[in-house]
Design a protein around this motif. Sequence first.
Motif, mmCIF file in Angstrom:
data_model
loop_
_atom_site.group_PDB
_atom_site.id
_atom_site.type_symbol
_atom_site.label_atom_id
_atom_site.label_comp_id
_atom_site.label_asym_id
_atom_site.label_seq_id
_atom_site.Cartn_x
_atom_site.Cartn_y
_atom_site.Cartn_z
ATOM 1 N N ALA A 149 1.984 5.937 -12.199
ATOM 2 C CA ALA A 149 1.052 6.315 -11.399
ATOM 3 C C ALA A 149 0.679 4.776 -10.576
ATOM 4 N N GLY A 150 0.801 3.583 -10.993
ATOM 5 C CA GLY A 150 0.566 2.602 -10.516
ATOM 6 C C GLY A 150 1.561 2.177 -9.668
ATOM 7 N N ARG A 151 2.873 2.473 -10.095
ATOM 8 C CA ARG A 151 4.112 1.984 -9.223
ATOM 9 C C ARG A 151 3.955 3.015 -8.080
ATOM 10 N N VAL A 152 3.731 4.253 -7.955
ATOM 11 C CA VAL A 152 3.644 4.830 -6.483
ATOM 12 C C VAL A 152 2.560 4.306 -5.646
ATOM 13 N N LEU A 153 1.499 4.028 -6.288
ATOM 14 C CA LEU A 153 0.411 3.243 -5.704
ATOM 15 C C LEU A 153 0.706 2.107 -4.844
ATOM 16 N N ALA A 154 1.576 1.149 -5.589
ATOM 17 C CA ALA A 154 1.964 -0.037 -5.183
ATOM 18 C C ALA A 154 2.991 0.355 -4.153
ATOM 19 N N ARG A 155 4.079 1.129 -4.218
ATOM 20 C CA ARG A 155 4.867 1.390 -3.009
ATOM 21 C C ARG A 155 4.139 1.861 -1.874
ATOM 22 N N CYS A 156 3.140 2.813 -2.151
ATOM 23 C CA CYS A 156 2.281 3.277 -0.962
ATOM 24 C C CYS A 156 1.774 2.071 -0.200
ATOM 25 N N GLY A 157 1.243 0.849 -0.915
ATOM 26 C CA GLY A 157 0.728 -0.180 -0.397
ATOM 27 C C GLY A 157 1.945 -1.034 0.462
ATOM 28 N N ALA A 158 2.862 -1.197 -0.125
ATOM 29 C CA ALA A 158 4.259 -1.716 0.759
ATOM 30 C C ALA A 158 4.511 -1.114 1.810
ATOM 31 N N LEU A 159 4.418 0.054 1.813
ATOM 32 C CA LEU A 159 5.008 0.839 2.987
ATOM 33 C C LEU A 159 3.692 1.076 4.012
ATOM 34 N N ALA A 160 2.683 1.017 3.649
ATOM 35 C CA ALA A 160 1.521 1.336 4.562
ATOM 36 C C ALA A 160 0.330 0.195 4.289
ATOM 37 N N PRO A 161 0.810 -1.049 4.413
ATOM 38 C CA PRO A 161 -0.401 -2.263 4.143
ATOM 39 C C PRO A 161 -1.529 -1.983 4.822
ATOM 40 N N GLY A 162 -2.713 -2.364 4.286
ATOM 41 C CA GLY A 162 -3.815 -2.134 4.815
ATOM 42 C C GLY A 162 -4.488 -0.771 4.769
ATOM 43 N N GLU A 163 -3.990 0.423 4.394
ATOM 44 C CA GLU A 163 -4.269 1.737 4.288
ATOM 45 C C GLU A 163 -4.813 1.814 2.697
ATOM 46 N N GLU A 164 -6.049 2.577 2.591
ATOM 47 C CA GLU A 164 -6.495 2.601 1.318
ATOM 48 C C GLU A 164 -5.774 3.882 0.677
ATOM 49 N N SER A 165 -5.416 3.968 -0.661
ATOM 50 C CA SER A 165 -4.852 4.739 -1.499
ATOM 51 C C SER A 165 -5.315 5.013 -2.721
#
Length: 261
Positions: free
Chosen positions: A60-76
């Motif tokens: 789950a954390g790896r998906v979350l980290a990739r979300c952060g890389a693709l959309a920096p500054g957006e909270e997931s």
Amino acid sequence: MLCWAIGVGSARAYLLGLGTGGEGRAVVALGDPDRSERVLTYVPGMTAGLDDVPGELDRAGRVLARCGALAPGEESAAVLWLDYDAPDFLHEAAGSRQATDAGPALHRFQEGLRATHDGPPARQTVLGHSYGSLVVGATARDHGLAADALVFVGSPGVGVAHAAELGVPRGQVWASTAPDDVIRLVRSPDELLRHPLLAAPPLGAAVSLVGGSRDELWFGRDPADPGFGGRTFTSGRHGHTGYWEADNPALDGMARVVLGR
């Protein structure tokens, strides 16, 4: 929410539920689902139990980290939902009872995420891997899911014949199956009865020999098949458990669905 100190990246972990009976159950969030713009709920599959929480939470954390890389500054936020009795053995995984039994709890959890969220509704995505994909599909079919998108990876079928039966917005059912995932060889019981050679090794050769359908898996039509009516994203050759590997395009695929991109 109670904080559970687990080191998964930089996201704070919240223990949302814990049961120690049997093999145990756990619901753990990375990031705050009450305030995040996007919330992923991840449902793992066969053999998952309390002993597996660190590894499953890492996924789950790896998906979350990739979300952060693709959309920096957006909270997931990402939630590991292991509040069901996952099958431990193949003979258990061959039946749908444990998936259907999980339905009411998963339905209530997703409704709770909606009810407790602060501000505008979050985009909610539910991801099921392997037997967990049947849990997600059966819940959506039987009870409905408060979800804006569903994702199935390494699925043996999700209990319906078409994406439209899952009750989420059109175009928001996604699936991926790796080319070398053994789940591709898990044929439906009816097909095995019609073509006994499918049950004999080598399975791949047997399928070619008898001309068996490749879109009917154990629990129904393959959600990664075009005839299912969903959408797909690419996975590299990482087998049944490698969808979260850093070099697998499936990781980007899952993150982009969570982000709605």
